[in-house]
Design a protein around this motif. Structure first.
Motif, PDB file in Angstrom:
ATOM      1  N   LEU A  80     -27.037  70.459  80.090  1.00 50.56           N
ATOM      2  CA  LEU A  80     -27.460  71.681  80.783  1.00 50.56           C
ATOM      3  C   LEU A  80     -27.091  72.908  79.960  1.00 50.56           C
ATOM      4  CD1 LEU A  80     -28.637  73.187  83.206  1.00 50.56           C
ATOM      5  CD2 LEU A  80     -26.373  73.019  84.298  1.00 50.56           C
ATOM      6  N   ALA A  81     -25.893  72.920  79.404  1.00 48.14           N
ATOM      7  CA  ALA A  81     -25.468  74.062  78.582  1.00 48.14           C
ATOM      8  C   ALA A  81     -26.405  74.245  77.387  1.00 48.14           C
ATOM      9  CB  ALA A  81     -24.030  73.861  78.118  1.00 48.14           C
ATOM     10  N   THR A  82     -26.788  73.160  76.752  1.00 41.55           N
ATOM     11  CA  THR A  82     -27.698  73.230  75.607  1.00 41.55           C
ATOM     12  C   THR A  82     -29.068  73.744  76.031  1.00 41.55           C
ATOM     13  OG1 THR A  82     -26.538  71.426  74.515  1.00 41.55           O
ATOM     14  CG2 THR A  82     -28.777  71.875  73.764  1.00 41.55           C
ATOM     15  N   GLN A  83     -29.584  73.223  77.131  1.00 43.47           N
ATOM     16  CA  GLN A  83     -30.897  73.651  77.610  1.00 43.47           C
ATOM     17  C   GLN A  83     -30.906  75.137  77.952  1.00 43.47           C
ATOM     18  OE1 GLN A  83     -31.651  70.955  80.842  1.00 43.47           O
ATOM     19  NE2 GLN A  83     -31.790  69.195  79.468  1.00 43.47           N
ATOM     20  N   ILE A  84     -29.859  75.607  78.596  1.00 45.98           N
ATOM     21  CA  ILE A  84     -29.767  77.029  78.940  1.00 45.98           C
ATOM     22  C   ILE A  84     -29.761  77.882  77.666  1.00 45.98           C
ATOM     23  CG2 ILE A  84     -28.285  78.819  79.937  1.00 45.98           C
ATOM     24  CD1 ILE A  84     -27.331  76.655  81.957  1.00 45.98           C
ATOM     25  N   ALA A  85     -29.020  77.429  76.662  1.00 43.65           N
ATOM     26  CA  ALA A  85     -28.920  78.199  75.419  1.00 43.65           C
ATOM     27  C   ALA A  85     -30.280  78.382  74.752  1.00 43.65           C
ATOM     28  CB  ALA A  85     -27.951  77.514  74.462  1.00 43.65           C
ATOM     29  N   THR A  87     -33.146  78.749  76.173  1.00 41.35           N
ATOM     30  CA  THR A  87     -34.085  79.600  76.908  1.00 41.35           C
ATOM     31  C   THR A  87     -34.165  81.002  76.321  1.00 41.35           C
ATOM     32  OG1 THR A  87     -32.448  80.340  78.554  1.00 41.35           O
ATOM     33  CG2 THR A  87     -33.724  78.343  79.074  1.00 41.35           C
ATOM     34  N   VAL A  88     -33.070  81.509  75.768  1.00 37.91           N
ATOM     35  CA  VAL A  88     -33.072  82.891  75.275  1.00 37.91           C
ATOM     36  C   VAL A  88     -33.926  83.077  74.024  1.00 37.91           C
ATOM     37  CG1 VAL A  88     -31.660  84.791  74.409  1.00 37.91           C
ATOM     38  CG2 VAL A  88     -30.941  83.521  76.424  1.00 37.91           C
ATOM     39  N   PRO A  89     -33.721  82.305  72.943  1.00 42.76           N
ATOM     40  CA  PRO A  89     -34.575  82.557  71.778  1.00 42.76           C
ATOM     41  C   PRO A  89     -36.055  82.331  72.082  1.00 42.76           C
ATOM     42  CG  PRO A  89     -33.065  80.723  71.356  1.00 42.76           C
ATOM     43  CD  PRO A  89     -32.717  81.291  72.681  1.00 42.76           C
ATOM     44  N   ILE A  90     -36.359  81.392  72.959  1.00 41.64           N
ATOM     45  CA  ILE A  90     -37.759  81.160  73.329  1.00 41.64           C
ATOM     46  C   ILE A  90     -38.285  82.345  74.137  1.00 41.64           C
ATOM     47  CG2 ILE A  90     -39.303  79.705  74.700  1.00 41.64           C
ATOM     48  CD1 ILE A  90     -37.397  77.331  73.891  1.00 41.64           C
ATOM     49  N   GLY A  91     -37.525  82.783  75.130  1.00 45.48           N
ATOM     50  CA  GLY A  91     -37.933  83.926  75.949  1.00 45.48           C
ATOM     51  C   GLY A  91     -38.025  85.210  75.158  1.00 45.48           C
ATOM     52  N   LEU A  92     -37.139  85.374  74.187  1.00 45.12           N
ATOM     53  CA  LEU A  92     -37.159  86.606  73.394  1.00 45.12           C
ATOM     54  C   LEU A  92     -38.404  86.728  72.522  1.00 45.12           C
ATOM     55  CD1 LEU A  92     -33.485  87.337  72.289  1.00 45.12           C
ATOM     56  CD2 LEU A  92     -34.836  88.418  74.088  1.00 45.12           C
ATOM     57  N   LEU A  93     -39.075  85.613  72.273  1.00 47.87           N
ATOM     58  CA  LEU A  93     -40.329  85.704  71.523  1.00 47.87           C
ATOM     59  C   LEU A  93     -41.329  86.598  72.256  1.00 47.87           C
ATOM     60  CD1 LEU A  93     -40.703  82.026  70.291  1.00 47.87           C
ATOM     61  CD2 LEU A  93     -40.034  84.037  68.951  1.00 47.87           C
ATOM     62  N   VAL A  94     -41.339  86.538  73.577  1.00 48.45           N
ATOM     63  CA  VAL A  94     -42.222  87.408  74.366  1.00 48.45           C
ATOM     64  C   VAL A  94     -41.800  88.865  74.183  1.00 48.45           C
ATOM     65  CG1 VAL A  94     -42.979  87.995  76.704  1.00 48.45           C
ATOM     66  CG2 VAL A  94     -42.702  85.595  76.049  1.00 48.45           C
ATOM     67  N   MET A 111     -33.523  92.360  78.185  1.00 46.72           N
ATOM     68  CA  MET A 111     -32.535  92.364  79.271  1.00 46.72           C
ATOM     69  C   MET A 111     -32.963  91.427  80.399  1.00 46.72           C
ATOM     70  SD  MET A 111     -31.736  96.456  79.443  1.00 46.72           S
ATOM     71  CE  MET A 111     -30.520  96.394  80.764  1.00 46.72           C
ATOM     72  N   VAL A 112     -34.240  91.449  80.736  1.00 45.04           N
ATOM     73  CA  VAL A 112     -34.742  90.581  81.806  1.00 45.04           C
ATOM     74  C   VAL A 112     -34.616  89.109  81.397  1.00 45.04           C
ATOM     75  CG1 VAL A 112     -36.790  89.922  83.136  1.00 45.04           C
ATOM     76  CG2 VAL A 112     -36.240  92.353  82.796  1.00 45.04           C
ATOM     77  N   VAL A 113     -35.001  88.795  80.166  1.00 46.10           N
ATOM     78  CA  VAL A 113     -34.911  87.409  79.677  1.00 46.10           C
ATOM     79  C   VAL A 113     -33.461  86.934  79.678  1.00 46.10           C
ATOM     80  CG1 VAL A 113     -35.199  85.941  77.628  1.00 46.10           C
ATOM     81  CG2 VAL A 113     -37.029  87.502  78.315  1.00 46.10           C
ATOM     82  N   VAL A 114     -32.573  87.728  79.112  1.00 43.71           N
ATOM     83  CA  VAL A 114     -31.169  87.329  79.022  1.00 43.71           C
ATOM     84  C   VAL A 114     -30.534  87.297  80.418  1.00 43.71           C
ATOM     85  CG1 VAL A 114     -28.899  87.998  78.117  1.00 43.71           C
ATOM     86  CG2 VAL A 114     -30.914  88.056  76.638  1.00 43.71           C
ATOM     87  N   GLY A 115     -30.866  88.271  81.249  1.00 45.79           N
ATOM     88  CA  GLY A 115     -30.334  88.268  82.609  1.00 45.79           C
ATOM     89  C   GLY A 115     -30.751  87.023  83.375  1.00 45.79           C
ATOM     90  N   ALA A 116     -32.020  86.661  83.298  1.00 46.03           N
ATOM     91  CA  ALA A 116     -32.502  85.470  83.993  1.00 46.03           C
ATOM     92  C   ALA A 116     -31.807  84.211  83.478  1.00 46.03           C
ATOM     93  CB  ALA A 116     -34.016  85.352  83.841  1.00 46.03           C
ATOM     94  N   HIS A 117     -31.496  84.191  82.187  1.00 42.91           N
ATOM     95  CA  HIS A 117     -30.834  83.004  81.616  1.00 42.91           C
ATOM     96  C   HIS A 117     -29.423  82.820  82.165  1.00 42.91           C
ATOM     97  CE1 HIS A 117     -27.687  83.779  78.552  1.00 42.91           C
ATOM     98  NE2 HIS A 117     -27.801  82.528  78.202  1.00 42.91           N
ATOM     99  N   TYR A 118     -28.821  83.891  82.718  1.00 45.53           N
ATOM    100  CA  TYR A 118     -27.481  83.757  83.291  1.00 45.53           C
ATOM    101  C   TYR A 118     -27.475  83.126  84.685  1.00 45.53           C
ATOM    102  CZ  TYR A 118     -25.171  86.195  79.509  1.00 45.53           C
ATOM    103  OH  TYR A 118     -24.657  86.523  78.286  1.00 45.53           O
ATOM    104  N   LEU A 119     -28.602  83.051  85.354  1.00 47.67           N
ATOM    105  CA  LEU A 119     -28.613  82.452  86.698  1.00 47.67           C
ATOM    106  C   LEU A 119     -28.099  81.008  86.709  1.00 47.67           C
ATOM    107  CD1 LEU A 119     -31.831  84.035  88.202  1.00 47.67           C
ATOM    108  CD2 LEU A 119     -29.440  84.510  88.808  1.00 47.67           C
ATOM    109  N   PRO A 120     -28.534  80.119  85.805  1.00 47.21           N
ATOM    110  CA  PRO A 120     -27.981  78.760  85.837  1.00 47.21           C
ATOM    111  C   PRO A 120     -26.495  78.689  85.466  1.00 47.21           C
ATOM    112  CG  PRO A 120     -29.893  78.877  84.352  1.00 47.21           C
ATOM    113  CD  PRO A 120     -29.635  80.251  84.866  1.00 47.21           C
TER     114      PRO A 120
END
Length: 185
Positions: A80-85, A87-94, A111-120
């Protein structure tokens, strides 16, 4: 192993998220400085490349501080920790694509991408304070994106400062819990 025990391990190994947030805050502050004194394009590159370095720099900080720097092999939270990590570089592409057209929106979108990644992280660490961090970053990103004339670097400075503050709050929270957390419903 129970969920509570696995969360305790995550809080212990990663020191309640302290070093990760501190390193992340430094990366964001560095990117904000680049946006302020160099250019928006260089800031986009700085945040993306700096973001790639967050994990190795955090691991280095954990090693230098003593104690383990990673969960043991086969730990139930490791995947889970790896999967969460990732999400940010993929989301930041947008955010990078958006920033190429509208540089003033790069940091708010990030900020929205990184913030959302903190939910899990709420589940991963068993710490509700990560939900507050997520809300601060997401709401801040939306607010900055909605403000006409906001400096393009504002989101970088605000996020960097928030991450440094939350590093201290998370460390204090993890210590106050004495290594325990309530069961997840």
């Amino acid at each position: 192993m129970t969920i509570t025990e696995a969360q305790h391990d995550v809080r212990t190994v990663y020191r309640g998220g302290f070093y990760g947030q501190l390193v992340s805050g430094a990366v964001w502050l560095g990117a904000a400085a680049v946006a302020t004194w160099v250019s928006d394009g260089a800031a986009i590159a700085a945040l993306w490349l700096g973001g790639v370095l967050i994990f190795p720099l955090t691991t280095l900080a954990l090693r230098l501080s003593g104690g383990p720097a990673a969960l043991p092999a086969g730990h139930p939270m490791a995947a889970l920790a790896t999967q969460i990590a990732f999400t940010v570089p993929i989301g930041l592409l947008v955010a990078v694509v958006l920033g190429a057209e509208r540089p003033e929106l790069f940091f708010p979108a990030s900020m929205v991408v990184v913030g959302a990644h903190y939910l899990p992280f709420v589940f991963l660490y068993g710490m509700r304070l990560f939900a507050v961090l997520a809300a601060v970053l997401v709401a801040g990103g939306v607010a900055l994106a909605s403000l006409p004339g906001a400096p393009s670097s504002a989101g970088g400075w605000l996020t960097g400062a928030a991450l440094v503050v939350f590093a201290a709050l998370l460390r204090r929270s993890a210590a106050a819990e004495g290594g325990t957390t309530t069961d997840v419903g």
